[in-house]
Motif scaffolding. Structure first.
Motif, PDB file in Angstrom:
ATOM      1  N   GLY A 118       0.737  -1.381   0.209  1.00 13.37           N
ATOM      2  CA  GLY A 118       0.298  -0.192  -0.211  1.00 13.37           C
ATOM      3  C   GLY A 118       0.803   1.531  -0.034  1.00 13.37           C
ATOM      4  O   GLY A 118       1.907   1.061  -0.076  1.00 13.37           O
ATOM      5  N   LEU A 119       0.551   2.112   0.653  1.00 11.17           N
ATOM      6  CA  LEU A 119       0.976   3.833   0.668  1.00 11.17           C
ATOM      7  C   LEU A 119       2.364   3.385   0.704  1.00 11.17           C
ATOM      8  O   LEU A 119       3.707   4.014   0.719  1.00 11.17           O
ATOM      9  N   LYS A 120       2.316   2.366   2.280  1.00  9.49           N
ATOM     10  CA  LYS A 120       3.321   2.678   3.060  1.00  9.49           C
ATOM     11  C   LYS A 120       4.929   1.733   2.491  1.00  9.49           C
ATOM     12  O   LYS A 120       6.073   2.972   2.558  1.00  9.49           O
ATOM     13  N   GLY A 121       4.390   1.538   1.172  1.00  9.36           N
ATOM     14  CA  GLY A 121       5.339   1.206   0.513  1.00  9.36           C
ATOM     15  C   GLY A 121       5.687   1.328  -1.101  1.00  9.36           C
ATOM     16  O   GLY A 121       6.275   0.580  -1.693  1.00  9.36           O
ATOM     17  N   PHE A 122       4.804   2.840  -1.256  1.00  8.60           N
ATOM     18  CA  PHE A 122       5.241   3.153  -2.866  1.00  8.60           C
ATOM     19  C   PHE A 122       6.634   3.526  -3.028  1.00  8.60           C
ATOM     20  O   PHE A 122       7.250   2.775  -4.351  1.00  8.60           O
ATOM     21  N   ARG A 123       7.193   3.658  -2.087  1.00  8.30           N
ATOM     22  CA  ARG A 123       8.673   4.591  -2.625  1.00  8.30           C
ATOM     23  C   ARG A 123       9.258   3.138  -2.924  1.00  8.30           C
ATOM     24  O   ARG A 123      10.705   2.783  -3.842  1.00  8.30           O
ATOM     25  N   LEU A 124       9.753   1.867  -2.222  1.00  2.04           N
ATOM     26  CA  LEU A 124       9.989   0.947  -2.615  1.00  2.04           C
ATOM     27  C   LEU A 124       9.118  -0.349  -3.301  1.00  2.04           C
ATOM     28  O   LEU A 124       9.979  -0.330  -4.125  1.00  2.04           O
ATOM     29  N   ASN A 125       8.343   0.216  -3.182  1.00  3.01           N
ATOM     30  CA  ASN A 125       7.792  -0.290  -4.816  1.00  3.01           C
ATOM     31  C   ASN A 125       7.896   0.454  -6.285  1.00  3.01           C
ATOM     32  O   ASN A 125       8.693  -0.198  -7.842  1.00  3.01           O
ATOM     33  N   MET A 126       8.596   1.970  -5.619  1.00  2.00           N
ATOM     34  CA  MET A 126       9.310   2.401  -7.275  1.00  2.00           C
ATOM     35  C   MET A 126       9.926   1.720  -7.729  1.00  2.00           C
ATOM     36  O   MET A 126      10.633   2.422  -8.615  1.00  2.00           O
ATOM     37  N   ALA A 127      11.110   1.732  -6.382  1.00  3.00           N
ATOM     38  CA  ALA A 127      12.241   1.297  -6.855  1.00  3.00           C
ATOM     39  C   ALA A 127      12.596  -0.067  -7.063  1.00  3.00           C
ATOM     40  O   ALA A 127      13.438  -0.254  -7.881  1.00  3.00           O
ATOM     41  N   VAL A 128      11.277  -1.132  -6.927  1.00  2.00           N
ATOM     42  CA  VAL A 128      11.334  -2.468  -7.753  1.00  2.00           C
ATOM     43  C   VAL A 128      11.172  -1.718  -9.164  1.00  2.00           C
ATOM     44  O   VAL A 128      11.727  -2.625  -9.718  1.00  2.00           O
ATOM     45  N   ASP A 133      18.417  -3.969 -13.576  1.00  2.00           N
ATOM     46  CA  ASP A 133      18.874  -5.740 -14.096  1.00  2.00           C
ATOM     47  C   ASP A 133      18.173  -6.802 -12.506  1.00  2.00           C
ATOM     48  O   ASP A 133      18.111  -6.188 -11.683  1.00  2.00           O
ATOM     49  N   PHE A 134      18.754  -8.096 -12.750  1.00  2.00           N
ATOM     50  CA  PHE A 134      19.043  -8.767 -11.538  1.00  2.00           C
ATOM     51  C   PHE A 134      19.487  -8.207 -10.178  1.00  2.00           C
ATOM     52  O   PHE A 134      19.209  -8.425  -9.222  1.00  2.00           O
ATOM     53  N   ASP A 135      20.829  -7.399 -10.445  1.00  2.00           N
ATOM     54  CA  ASP A 135      22.099  -7.410  -9.099  1.00  2.00           C
ATOM     55  C   ASP A 135      21.161  -6.406  -8.618  1.00  2.00           C
ATOM     56  O   ASP A 135      21.433  -6.047  -8.102  1.00  2.00           O
ATOM     57  N   ALA A 136      20.703  -5.588  -9.528  1.00  2.00           N
ATOM     58  CA  ALA A 136      19.287  -3.772  -8.997  1.00  2.00           C
ATOM     59  C   ALA A 136      18.745  -4.654  -7.813  1.00  2.00           C
ATOM     60  O   ALA A 136      18.438  -3.824  -6.842  1.00  2.00           O
ATOM     61  N   LEU A 137      17.877  -6.015  -8.548  1.00  2.00           N
ATOM     62  CA  LEU A 137      16.983  -6.326  -7.284  1.00  2.00           C
ATOM     63  C   LEU A 137      17.748  -6.933  -6.156  1.00  2.00           C
ATOM     64  O   LEU A 137      16.666  -7.195  -5.129  1.00  2.00           O
ATOM     65  N   VAL A 138      18.714  -7.395  -6.577  1.00  2.00           N
ATOM     66  CA  VAL A 138      19.500  -8.671  -5.565  1.00  2.00           C
ATOM     67  C   VAL A 138      19.625  -6.582  -4.246  1.00  2.00           C
ATOM     68  O   VAL A 138      19.564  -6.733  -3.158  1.00  2.00           O
ATOM     69  N   ALA A 139      20.312  -6.047  -4.962  1.00  2.00           N
ATOM     70  CA  ALA A 139      20.929  -4.691  -4.067  1.00  2.00           C
ATOM     71  C   ALA A 139      19.735  -4.683  -3.409  1.00  2.00           C
ATOM     72  O   ALA A 139      19.288  -3.886  -2.272  1.00  2.00           O
ATOM     73  N   LEU A 140      18.306  -4.652  -3.890  1.00  2.00           N
ATOM     74  CA  LEU A 140      16.631  -4.159  -2.935  1.00  2.00           C
ATOM     75  C   LEU A 140      16.188  -5.540  -1.936  1.00  2.00           C
ATOM     76  O   LEU A 140      15.629  -5.311  -1.484  1.00  2.00           O
TER      77      LEU A 140
END
Length: 163
Positions: A118-128, A133-140
């Motif tokens: 929901g709203l509390k994870g908006f920024r994290l969802n946008m980062a995802v 690439d795969f390495d960026a997902l590993v970093a998150l």
């Protein structure tokens, strides 16, 4: 032939029922029935959209071909050979199929998990969604684990560890 969003493509843009990368989403938005594949690639080149992105969209059946609107000339783009028949060029590096599949699977799981915050994870969802690439997902991954907890994170962890 110009690319046009299918009914499924329009629905995907509205409800995100099919996980698309940000590049694929940008390309799909430009599939308006007026632009050819070549024109969509040219318009999204600065975003890093490749033929592979358009091929993946076609596999998902979200854009389709249509004739150009009356009065518009069909350019050489309409006579292009299928994208799969073209060899990679220096501007379009070859990506191993396994790497693409792993990224797509991890991206889909991460997007589904973080969109449920929901709203509390908006920024994290946008980062995802911005992970290219795969390495960026590993970093998150640590941020995702912290936000969703170990139980929900387990599925993503399994995909990320399947190297």
């Amino acid at each position: 032939m110009a690319l046009v969003k299918t009914e499924l493509g329009q629905q995907v843009l509205k409800d995100r029922s099919v996980a698309l990368t940000p590049r694929q989403r940008a390309a799909l938005i430009l599939c308006d029935g007026r632009r050819s594949e070549k024109e969509v690639l040219a318009a999204t080149a600065s975003l890093g959209v490749t033929r592979e992105d358009l091929v993946q969209l076609r596999v998902l059946n979200v854009p389709g071909d249509t004739k150009r609107p009356a009065g518009e000339a069909e350019g050489p783009a309409a006579a292009e050979p299928p994208a799969a028949a073209e060899p990679p060029t220096p501007s379009m590096p070859a990506v191993p199929v396994d790497a693409g599949k792993r990224y797509l699977e991890a991206y889909q799981v991460a997007t589904r998990i973080t969109s449920g915050l929901g709203l509390k994870g908006f920024r994290l969802n946008m980062a995802v969604e911005g992970a290219a690439d795969f390495d960026a997902l590993v970093a998150l991954a640590p941020r995702i684990r912290e936000a969703v907890g170990p139980e929900k994170f387990a599925e993503l962890d399994a995909v990320l560890r399947a190297r």
